[in-house]
Design an enzyme around this catalytic site. Structure first.
Site, PDB file in Angstrom:
ATOM      1  N   PHE A  72     -15.462   3.757   7.345  1.00 59.62           N
ATOM      2  CA  PHE A  72     -14.390   3.463   6.544  1.00 59.62           C
ATOM      3  C   PHE A  72     -14.209   3.904   4.842  1.00 59.62           C
ATOM      4  O   PHE A  72     -12.831   4.152   4.755  1.00 59.62           O
ATOM      5  CB  PHE A  72     -12.990   3.236   7.223  1.00 59.62           C
ATOM      6  CG  PHE A  72     -13.286   1.827   7.026  1.00 59.62           C
ATOM      7  CD1 PHE A  72     -13.158   1.361   6.290  1.00 59.62           C
ATOM      8  CD2 PHE A  72     -14.564   0.699   8.452  1.00 59.62           C
ATOM      9  CE1 PHE A  72     -12.570  -0.667   5.439  1.00 59.62           C
ATOM     10  CE2 PHE A  72     -14.151  -0.229   8.386  1.00 59.62           C
ATOM     11  CZ  PHE A  72     -13.402  -1.002   7.139  1.00 59.62           C
TER      12      PHE A  72
ATOM     13  N   ASN B   2      -2.227   0.570   6.759  1.00 62.54           N
ATOM     14  CA  ASN B   2      -1.495  -0.685   7.216  1.00 62.54           C
ATOM     15  C   ASN B   2      -0.399  -1.459   6.294  1.00 62.54           C
ATOM     16  O   ASN B   2      -0.708  -3.102   6.359  1.00 62.54           O
ATOM     17  CB  ASN B   2      -2.478  -1.806   7.715  1.00 62.54           C
ATOM     18  CG  ASN B   2      -3.262  -2.359   7.284  1.00 62.54           C
ATOM     19  OD1 ASN B   2      -3.217  -2.115   5.586  1.00 62.54           O
ATOM     20  ND2 ASN B   2      -5.008  -3.328   7.727  1.00 62.54           N
TER      21      ASN B   2
ATOM     22  N   LYS C 169       1.039  -0.790  -0.197  1.00 66.13           N
ATOM     23  CA  LYS C 169       0.330   0.067  -0.083  1.00 66.13           C
ATOM     24  C   LYS C 169       1.406   1.272  -0.127  1.00 66.13           C
ATOM     25  O   LYS C 169       2.360   1.277   0.189  1.00 66.13           O
ATOM     26  CB  LYS C 169      -0.643   0.015   1.417  1.00 66.13           C
ATOM     27  CG  LYS C 169      -1.426  -0.981   0.869  1.00 66.13           C
ATOM     28  CD  LYS C 169      -2.795  -1.103   2.313  1.00 66.13           C
ATOM     29  CE  LYS C 169      -3.675  -1.986   2.405  1.00 66.13           C
ATOM     30  NZ  LYS C 169      -4.927  -2.292   3.538  1.00 66.13           N
TER      31      LYS C 169
ATOM     32  N   ARG D 152       2.927  -6.172   9.100  1.00 63.83           N
ATOM     33  CA  ARG D 152       2.083  -5.683   9.669  1.00 63.83           C
ATOM     34  C   ARG D 152       2.788  -5.070  11.314  1.00 63.83           C
ATOM     35  O   ARG D 152       2.692  -4.302  10.975  1.00 63.83           O
ATOM     36  CB  ARG D 152       0.389  -6.174   9.848  1.00 63.83           C
ATOM     37  CG  ARG D 152       0.067  -5.376   8.182  1.00 63.83           C
ATOM     38  CD  ARG D 152      -1.873  -6.082   8.522  1.00 63.83           C
ATOM     39  NE  ARG D 152      -2.336  -5.361   6.931  1.00 63.83           N
ATOM     40  CZ  ARG D 152      -3.527  -6.048   6.735  1.00 63.83           C
ATOM     41  NH1 ARG D 152      -4.053  -7.540   7.403  1.00 63.83           N
ATOM     42  NH2 ARG D 152      -3.902  -5.818   5.905  1.00 63.83           N
TER      43      ARG D 152
ATOM     44  N   HIS E 203      -2.021  -5.483   1.537  1.00 56.79           N
ATOM     45  CA  HIS E 203      -3.653  -6.065   1.390  1.00 56.79           C
ATOM     46  C   HIS E 203      -3.187  -7.351   0.992  1.00 56.79           C
ATOM     47  O   HIS E 203      -2.382  -8.024  -0.082  1.00 56.79           O
ATOM     48  CB  HIS E 203      -3.943  -5.930   0.086  1.00 56.79           C
ATOM     49  CG  HIS E 203      -5.581  -6.180  -0.387  1.00 56.79           C
ATOM     50  ND1 HIS E 203      -6.242  -6.293   0.479  1.00 56.79           N
ATOM     51  CD2 HIS E 203      -5.610  -7.484  -1.484  1.00 56.79           C
ATOM     52  CE1 HIS E 203      -7.111  -7.549  -0.457  1.00 56.79           C
ATOM     53  NE2 HIS E 203      -6.301  -8.078  -1.290  1.00 56.79           N
TER      54      HIS E 203
ATOM     55  N   TYR F 171     -12.177  -2.062  -3.705  1.00 61.04           N
ATOM     56  CA  TYR F 171     -13.051  -2.436  -2.146  1.00 61.04           C
ATOM     57  C   TYR F 171     -14.177  -2.243  -2.312  1.00 61.04           C
ATOM     58  O   TYR F 171     -14.720  -2.017  -0.892  1.00 61.04           O
ATOM     59  CB  TYR F 171     -12.086  -1.229  -1.277  1.00 61.04           C
ATOM     60  CG  TYR F 171     -10.890  -1.759  -0.814  1.00 61.04           C
ATOM     61  CD1 TYR F 171     -10.247  -2.487  -0.134  1.00 61.04           C
ATOM     62  CD2 TYR F 171      -9.926  -1.137  -0.922  1.00 61.04           C
ATOM     63  CE1 TYR F 171      -9.016  -3.263   0.357  1.00 61.04           C
ATOM     64  CE2 TYR F 171      -8.429  -1.267  -0.491  1.00 61.04           C
ATOM     65  CZ  TYR F 171      -8.021  -2.753   0.519  1.00 61.04           C
ATOM     66  OH  TYR F 171      -6.955  -2.617   0.411  1.00 61.04           O
TER      67      TYR F 171
ATOM     68  N   GLU G 247      -8.976 -10.875  -7.916  1.00 59.44           N
ATOM     69  CA  GLU G 247      -8.056 -10.301  -7.976  1.00 59.44           C
ATOM     70  C   GLU G 247      -7.188  -9.650  -8.846  1.00 59.44           C
ATOM     71  O   GLU G 247      -6.743  -8.572  -9.173  1.00 59.44           O
ATOM     72  CB  GLU G 247      -8.017  -9.477  -6.282  1.00 59.44           C
ATOM     73  CG  GLU G 247      -8.746  -9.434  -5.039  1.00 59.44           C
ATOM     74  CD  GLU G 247      -8.611  -9.592  -4.285  1.00 59.44           C
ATOM     75  OE1 GLU G 247      -7.632  -9.742  -3.378  1.00 59.44           O
ATOM     76  OE2 GLU G 247      -9.247  -9.252  -2.864  1.00 59.44           O
TER      77      GLU G 247
END
Ligand code: DAT
Ligand code: MG
Length: 143
Positions: free
Chosen positions: A59, A114, A11, A104, A117, A51, A128
């Site tokens: 969130f 974090n 990320k 993490r 993914h 997502y 994905e």
């Protein structure tokens, strides 16, 4: 032996802090083969679709802002029980609760930022992978 493929994202917080090499190295040390990898900068639309399962969560907006805040590294990993193996290597969603030695626990900044993914099921892994990679981008790592 059940060989599987799973999907990973390093990320924006991981890319920004120069952790790409360290994280890819941890994947390799866990016997996961990197079948394909590339850097992309997700559009808002791509993040929202990726997502979409979380679209009703409070969130969601923050998550999509964050995932589009900078480049990410998407990878396809192959190995024995790769889906579960990579989830174990990543650790719990909240870095404060992640087991020692996990990505993490070591690098995560917060439950939102974090660092990585990983697909949560074989079915989602296939979806994905196909979302970000074309067939010609995936070599056969076993050969
Ligand atoms: P995971 O990434 O461990 O599969 P998830 O699918 O439940 O976790 O959530 C997807 C991402 O959404 C997660 O990596 C970070 C963000 N997120 C989850 N719960 C959150 C919360 N309570 N507050 C802020 N961001 C959250
Ligand atoms: Mg998830």
């Amino acid at each position: 032996m059940i060989m599987e493929r799973t999907f990973s994202i390093i990320k924006p917080d991981g890319v920004k802090r120069n952790l790409i090499g360290k994280i890819l190295s941890k994947m390799e040390s866990a016997d996961l083969k990197i079948v394909s990898t590339k850097m992309i900068h997700m559009s808002r639309r791509e993040a929202e679709q990726f997502y979409s399962v979380h679209s009703a969560r409070p969130f969601f907006g923050e998550l999509c802002d964050y995932m589009t805040s900078g480049p990410v590294v998407v990878s396809v990993l192959e190995g024995k029980n790769a889906v579960v193996a990579y989830r174990e290597l990543m650790g719990a969603t909240d870095p404060a609760k992640a087991a020692k030695g996990t990505i993490r626990a070591e690098f995560g900044l917060s439950i939102g930022e974090n660092t990585v993914h990983g697909s949560d099921s074989l079915e989602n892994a296939a979806i994905e992978v196909a979302y970000f990679f074309s067939g010609t981008e995936l070599v056969n790592a076993a050969k």
